[in-house]
Design a protein around this motif. Structure first.
Motif, PDB file in Angstrom:
ATOM      1  N   LEU A 167       0.840  -1.191   0.000  1.00  0.00           N
ATOM      2  CA  LEU A 167       0.000   0.000   0.000  1.00  0.00           C
ATOM      3  C   LEU A 167       0.881   1.250   0.000  1.00  0.00           C
ATOM      4  O   LEU A 167       1.805   1.353   0.807  1.00  0.00           O
ATOM      5  CB  LEU A 167      -0.906   0.057   1.232  1.00  0.00           C
ATOM      6  CG  LEU A 167      -1.933  -1.056   1.411  1.00  0.00           C
ATOM      7  CD1 LEU A 167      -1.354  -2.178   2.239  1.00  0.00           C
ATOM      8  CD2 LEU A 167      -3.188  -0.514   2.072  1.00  0.00           C
ATOM      9  N   PRO A 168       0.618   2.195  -0.897  1.00  0.00           N
ATOM     10  CA  PRO A 168       1.343   3.468  -0.840  1.00  0.00           C
ATOM     11  C   PRO A 168       1.007   4.218   0.448  1.00  0.00           C
ATOM     12  O   PRO A 168      -0.025   3.974   1.084  1.00  0.00           O
ATOM     13  CB  PRO A 168       0.816   4.231  -2.067  1.00  0.00           C
ATOM     14  CG  PRO A 168       0.195   3.187  -2.942  1.00  0.00           C
ATOM     15  CD  PRO A 168      -0.320   2.133  -2.011  1.00  0.00           C
ATOM     16  N   ARG A 169       1.888   5.116   0.825  1.00  0.00           N
ATOM     17  CA  ARG A 169       1.648   5.940   2.014  1.00  0.00           C
ATOM     18  C   ARG A 169       0.328   6.712   1.841  1.00  0.00           C
ATOM     19  O   ARG A 169       0.066   7.295   0.795  1.00  0.00           O
ATOM     20  CB  ARG A 169       2.795   6.925   2.212  1.00  0.00           C
ATOM     21  CG  ARG A 169       2.601   7.852   3.406  1.00  0.00           C
ATOM     22  CD  ARG A 169       3.688   8.901   3.452  1.00  0.00           C
ATOM     23  NE  ARG A 169       5.000   8.297   3.701  1.00  0.00           N
ATOM     24  CZ  ARG A 169       6.135   8.992   3.656  1.00  0.00           C
ATOM     25  NH1 ARG A 169       6.134  10.280   3.323  1.00  0.00           N
ATOM     26  NH2 ARG A 169       7.287   8.391   3.914  1.00  0.00           N
ATOM     27  N   GLY A 170      -0.495   6.683   2.872  1.00  0.00           N
ATOM     28  CA  GLY A 170      -1.754   7.419   2.851  1.00  0.00           C
ATOM     29  C   GLY A 170      -2.937   6.641   2.324  1.00  0.00           C
ATOM     30  O   GLY A 170      -4.083   7.073   2.462  1.00  0.00           O
ATOM     31  N   THR A 171      -2.690   5.469   1.728  1.00  0.00           N
ATOM     32  CA  THR A 171      -3.800   4.650   1.221  1.00  0.00           C
ATOM     33  C   THR A 171      -4.418   3.868   2.367  1.00  0.00           C
ATOM     34  O   THR A 171      -3.712   3.135   3.066  1.00  0.00           O
ATOM     35  CB  THR A 171      -3.307   3.674   0.141  1.00  0.00           C
ATOM     36  OG1 THR A 171      -2.725   4.397  -0.932  1.00  0.00           O
ATOM     37  CG2 THR A 171      -4.457   2.815  -0.381  1.00  0.00           C
ATOM     38  N   PRO A 172      -5.731   4.023   2.605  1.00  0.00           N
ATOM     39  CA  PRO A 172      -6.361   3.287   3.709  1.00  0.00           C
ATOM     40  C   PRO A 172      -6.211   1.776   3.532  1.00  0.00           C
ATOM     41  O   PRO A 172      -6.289   1.263   2.409  1.00  0.00           O
ATOM     42  CB  PRO A 172      -7.824   3.723   3.626  1.00  0.00           C
ATOM     43  CG  PRO A 172      -7.811   5.012   2.864  1.00  0.00           C
ATOM     44  CD  PRO A 172      -6.686   4.881   1.885  1.00  0.00           C
ATOM     45  N   ALA A 173      -6.000   1.078   4.633  1.00  0.00           N
ATOM     46  CA  ALA A 173      -5.879  -0.380   4.573  1.00  0.00           C
ATOM     47  C   ALA A 173      -7.123  -1.007   3.967  1.00  0.00           C
ATOM     48  O   ALA A 173      -7.039  -1.994   3.227  1.00  0.00           O
ATOM     49  CB  ALA A 173      -5.613  -0.937   5.959  1.00  0.00           C
ATOM     50  N   ALA A 174      -8.300  -0.429   4.274  1.00  0.00           N
ATOM     51  CA  ALA A 174      -9.556  -0.985   3.756  1.00  0.00           C
ATOM     52  C   ALA A 174      -9.573  -0.967   2.228  1.00  0.00           C
ATOM     53  O   ALA A 174     -10.123  -1.872   1.589  1.00  0.00           O
ATOM     54  CB  ALA A 174     -10.736  -0.197   4.315  1.00  0.00           C
TER      55      ALA A 174
END
Length: 230
Positions: free
Chosen positions: A40-47
């Protein structure tokens, strides 16, 4: 970051990792141990990442079906040693013995994997040290030390401090493959790159290296299929 289970038949464990350098969501299935990683890129929500993995569930299962099954090293299995598959059987005495097309392992069957890993590491150190010494002498360059690891992304390396590192699983490959990797890393003592001059040096040390190089590309992942319980 933990993991997420994608439901289905079979369920798939997805390991989550966050990367400051990643520009987009990505799913990777390791060709070595079939580990599934969602980046996941930085800032992308885990959901959001989990939803992406769920959408790719069928693709993930197809990729996993194509990966070779992991095999625990235990009595009855067949294990490659210096390019030959040997049957692992119970043996007498106290020492592991390679003889008559078999590996004879005495003692507790539950310790077979760990004992064989120790034996293979000893064999690998002796063979790799010998090959490295031979090629370093031919090159006219010294190295500082040799270390063995169970690396997944590379078979060997040479540091700027002239330290050589090798995967001990090379002892499972044919001898000419181990020798090629040793020549490759020793050549880095003179050329810390993969330039045309570097490959000329490898050929000067080893000879025609295309066959062992191709063997690693086509068969190297098979060496990581065996699990020693370590």
């Amino acid at each position: 970051m933990g993991h997420h289970i994608v439901d289905g038949n079979p369920p798939v464990r997805v390991h989550l990792r966050r990367s400051a350098r990643a520009r987009r969501l990505s799913l990777r299935v390791s060709g070595l141990d079939a580990k599934v990683t969602l980046t996941l890129p930085r800032g992308t929500p885990a959901a959001e990442g989990i939803a992406f993995a769920e959408e790719k569930a069928d693709w993930l299962r197809m990729q996993l079906r194509e990966r070779p099954a992991l095999e625990p090293v235990q009595l009855g299995c067949r294990l490659p040693v210096e390019g030959r598959y040997l049957e692992v059987v119970a043996g007498p005495g106290r020492r592991v013995a390679l003889e008559d097309g078999a590996i004879r392992v005495p003692g507790d069957p539950d310790t077979v994997g760990r004992r064989l890993a120790a034996v293979l590491k000893q064999m690998a150190r002796a063979r790799l040290a010998g090959a490295s010494d031979r090629y370093a002498e031919a090159l006219g360059r010294d190295y500082t030390r040799i270390s063995l690891r169970d690396t997944r992304s590379r078979w060997g390396s040479c540091s700027s401090s002239r330290a050589l590192m090798y995967s001990w699983r090379l002892i499972m490959a044919p001898p000419e493959v181990l020798d090629y990797v040793a020549a490759h890393e020793v050549a880095h003592l003179r050329h810390m790159n993969h330039s045309a001059r570097f490959w000329e040096e490898v050929e000067n040390l080893y000879g025609d290296y295309e066959a062992p190089r191709l063997w690693l590309r086509e068969n190297g992942s098979e060496l990581h299929r065996f699990r020693f319980g370590d």
